[in-house]
Design an enzyme around this catalytic site. Structure first.
Site, PDB file in Angstrom:
ATOM      1  N   SER A  64     -27.013 -36.875 -56.605  1.00 18.58           N
ATOM      2  CA  SER A  64     -27.651 -36.148 -57.717  1.00 18.58           C
ATOM      3  C   SER A  64     -26.973 -36.337 -59.065  1.00 18.58           C
ATOM      4  O   SER A  64     -27.541 -35.958 -60.088  1.00 18.58           O
ATOM      5  CB  SER A  64     -27.730 -34.651 -57.381  1.00 18.58           C
ATOM      6  OG  SER A  64     -28.754 -34.405 -56.455  1.00 18.58           O
ATOM      7  N   LYS A  67     -29.025 -38.045 -61.588  1.00 15.54           N
ATOM      8  CA  LYS A  67     -30.060 -37.341 -62.347  1.00 15.54           C
ATOM      9  C   LYS A  67     -29.740 -37.273 -63.838  1.00 15.54           C
ATOM     10  O   LYS A  67     -30.652 -37.315 -64.675  1.00 15.54           O
ATOM     11  CB  LYS A  67     -30.251 -35.929 -61.786  1.00 15.54           C
ATOM     12  CG  LYS A  67     -30.783 -35.909 -60.361  1.00 15.54           C
ATOM     13  CD  LYS A  67     -30.787 -34.502 -59.774  1.00 15.54           C
ATOM     14  CE  LYS A  67     -31.301 -34.495 -58.339  1.00 15.54           C
ATOM     15  NZ  LYS A  67     -31.256 -33.159 -57.707  1.00 15.54           N
ATOM     16  N   TYR A 194     -36.081 -43.777 -56.390  1.00 14.15           N
ATOM     17  CA  TYR A 194     -35.243 -42.573 -56.364  1.00 14.15           C
ATOM     18  C   TYR A 194     -34.128 -42.681 -55.321  1.00 14.15           C
ATOM     19  O   TYR A 194     -32.968 -42.353 -55.596  1.00 14.15           O
ATOM     20  CB  TYR A 194     -36.111 -41.345 -56.084  1.00 14.15           C
ATOM     21  CG  TYR A 194     -35.357 -40.037 -56.100  1.00 14.15           C
ATOM     22  CD1 TYR A 194     -34.926 -39.478 -57.303  1.00 14.15           C
ATOM     23  CD2 TYR A 194     -35.069 -39.357 -54.921  1.00 14.15           C
ATOM     24  CE1 TYR A 194     -34.240 -38.273 -57.328  1.00 14.15           C
ATOM     25  CE2 TYR A 194     -34.377 -38.154 -54.940  1.00 14.15           C
ATOM     26  CZ  TYR A 194     -33.961 -37.619 -56.143  1.00 14.15           C
ATOM     27  OH  TYR A 194     -33.266 -36.428 -56.153  1.00 14.15           O
ATOM     28  N   TYR A 245     -26.441 -27.024 -58.987  1.00 12.08           N
ATOM     29  CA  TYR A 245     -27.440 -26.405 -58.114  1.00 12.08           C
ATOM     30  C   TYR A 245     -27.534 -24.905 -58.417  1.00 12.08           C
ATOM     31  O   TYR A 245     -27.399 -24.492 -59.565  1.00 12.08           O
ATOM     32  CB  TYR A 245     -27.125 -26.682 -56.643  1.00 12.08           C
ATOM     33  CG  TYR A 245     -26.999 -28.149 -56.317  1.00 12.08           C
ATOM     34  CD1 TYR A 245     -28.023 -29.039 -56.619  1.00 12.08           C
ATOM     35  CD2 TYR A 245     -25.855 -28.659 -55.718  1.00 12.08           C
ATOM     36  CE1 TYR A 245     -27.921 -30.392 -56.319  1.00 12.08           C
ATOM     37  CE2 TYR A 245     -25.743 -30.020 -55.412  1.00 12.08           C
ATOM     38  CZ  TYR A 245     -26.785 -30.872 -55.720  1.00 12.08           C
ATOM     39  OH  TYR A 245     -26.680 -32.208 -55.432  1.00 12.08           O
ATOM     40  N   VAL A 263     -24.416 -34.509 -53.476  1.00  8.34           N
ATOM     41  CA  VAL A 263     -24.043 -34.159 -52.104  1.00  8.34           C
ATOM     42  C   VAL A 263     -23.164 -35.204 -51.435  1.00  8.34           C
ATOM     43  O   VAL A 263     -22.725 -35.013 -50.303  1.00  8.34           O
ATOM     44  CB  VAL A 263     -25.287 -33.868 -51.235  1.00  8.34           C
ATOM     45  CG1 VAL A 263     -26.005 -32.624 -51.717  1.00  8.34           C
ATOM     46  CG2 VAL A 263     -26.216 -35.074 -51.179  1.00  8.34           C
TER      47      VAL A 263
END
Length: 310
Positions: A64, A67, A194, A245, A263
Site C-alpha cells: 500500500s 498508493k 494494481y 489505515y 502489509v
C-alpha cells in the site's frame, strides 16, 4: 538535525522484541512466507546523507505504500480537480478493504486514495495504452523519484501473481465503482496493474528517499523538483489523516509524522517543519503486523525516534 547510525542501531535492538507480538500478512500467500523477526530502518537526513540499521538492505514489496506514488503520478499528470472528482479526501475509520462507505456515500466515490477502493480508482487513472504501458510509465516515474535507472525498478512476479489470484474483494470494489461510473475500463486490466504496482520491490533506503522528497516539498536531495509543491503538500496531508489505515488517528497522536504503511511491513514517513526532524525521510521494514495491518515494531521505532528528537 541529523540522525546517527548508532541511534538507529539502538532503536533496532530495543524494538526487535516487539516483532513477536505481531503476525505477518497471511491473506496474501507469498507474504505469509516473510520472516517476522526482520526489522530495518533507513533515514535520509536533512543534509541528504543516509544512515541505516538492521535489515535495511532487504528487498520487500511496496504494497500500500505504492498508493502514495500512484497518487503523486496522477496528480502530476491530470491535476487535482480531475483526480478528486473521482476520489475524496476524507478518512473513513473503516478497514482498508471495506465496501461500506461506497454504499453509503452519495454520490458514490471512495472517500480517500489510501483505502483500497480509492487506490484502485487512482490506478484506473494511470496514463497508458494498456496494462503493460501503464506499469512501465509508473516504473519510470518511480525511477525518476529515486534517481535510478528504469531497469532497477522491478516487481516480484510471484507476489503479484499471488495477489492477482486472491484479490476477488478488490475486483468486487472495481465492479461496484464501474457500475456507478467512478471508474472506466477493464477490471482485469486494472487488477493486473494494481497487483504489480503493489509488488514493486524496494528497501528501506528507497522508502527514506520517498519520505525525503515529500518532506522537501517534492524536491530530491539533489534539488530536482519531481513532484510539485502543491501535490507534495496534498500527499503529506492525506498520509497524516489516512496513511495508517484505521489507526491513522492514533499514529498521528503517538508519532505525529505523515506516514504510509503497507502489509509487507513497509512504512514511509516524512519530517514536519515544526519538528527538529524537518526535512527527514524515514523508511522502515518490519513484516510482523499489528491488528490494523501496520508494522508493530516499525511503528514503535517511529514513536521512540520522535520522542527522543522532539
Amino acid at each position: 538535525m541529523n540522525v546517527t547510525q548508532q541511534q538507529l542501531e539502538e532503536l533496532i535492538a530495543e524494538c526487535r522484541p516487539y516483532t513477536v507480538l505481531g503476525q505477518v500478512a497471511s491473506y496474501i500467500p507469498e507474504l505469509a512466507k516473510s520472516e517476522p523477526t526482520q526489522l530495518g530502518i533507513a533515514v535520509c537526513n536533512a543534509d541528504g546523507t543516509f544512515v541505516s540499521a538492521g535489515d535495511a538492505e532487504t528487498m520487500f514489496t511496496l504494497q500500500s505504500v505504492s498508493k502514495i506514488i500512484t497518487l503523486a503520478f496522477v496528480l502530476e499528470t491530470f491535476g487535482e480537480d480531475y483526480v478528486f472528482s473521482k476520489v475524496g479526501m476524507e478518512p473513513t475509520g473503516d478497514a482498508f478493504n471495506s465496501i461500506a462507505k461506497l454504499e453509503e456515500t452519495i454520490p458514490t466515490k471512495p472517500l480517500n486514495p489510501m483505502i483500497n477502493a480509492g487506490a484502485l480508482a487512482v490506478t484506473s487513472m494511470l496514463p497508458g495504452e494498456d496494462a503493460a504501458d501503464k506499469l512501465n510509465r509508473l516504473r519510470q516515474f518511480i525511477a525518476d523519484l529515486l534517481d535510478i535507472e528504469l531497469d532497477m525498478v522491478k516487481y516480484d512476479a510471484e507476489v503479484a501473481q499471488s495477489e492477482f489470484e486472491t484479490t476477488d474483494l478488490n475486483r468486487a470494489l472495481l465492479y461496484f465503482m464501474r457500475y456507478h461510473g467512478v471508474i472506466e475500463g477493464n477490471v482485469e486490466e486494472i487488477i493486473d496493474v494494481y497487483t504489480k504496482q503493489c509488488a514493486i520491490l524496494t528497501n528501506c533506503k528507497g522508502l527514506a528517499m520517498m519520505g525525503k522528497i515529500l518532506s522537501q516539498s517534492g524536491k530530491t536531495p539533489s534539488g530536482h523538483q519531481v513532484i510539485s509543491r502543491r501535490n507534495a503538500r496534498i500527499i503529506r496531508a492525506i498520509m497524516t489523516t489516512c496513511g495508517m489505515y484505521d489507526a491513522s488517528g492514533e499514529f498521528s497522536v503517538q508519532v505525529g509524522l505523515p506516514g504510509k504503511s503497507g502489509v509487507s511491513g513497509a512504512i514511509v514517513a516524512c519530517g514536519r517543519s515544526d519538528f527538529d526532524m524537518a526535512d527527514l525521510g524515514i523508511g522502515i521494514f518490519g513484516p510482523a503486523l499489528d491488528l490494523k495491518g501496520n508494522s508493530i515494531a516499525g511503528t514503535k521505532m517511529l514513536e521512540l525516534l520522535v520522542q527522543r528528537h522532539p
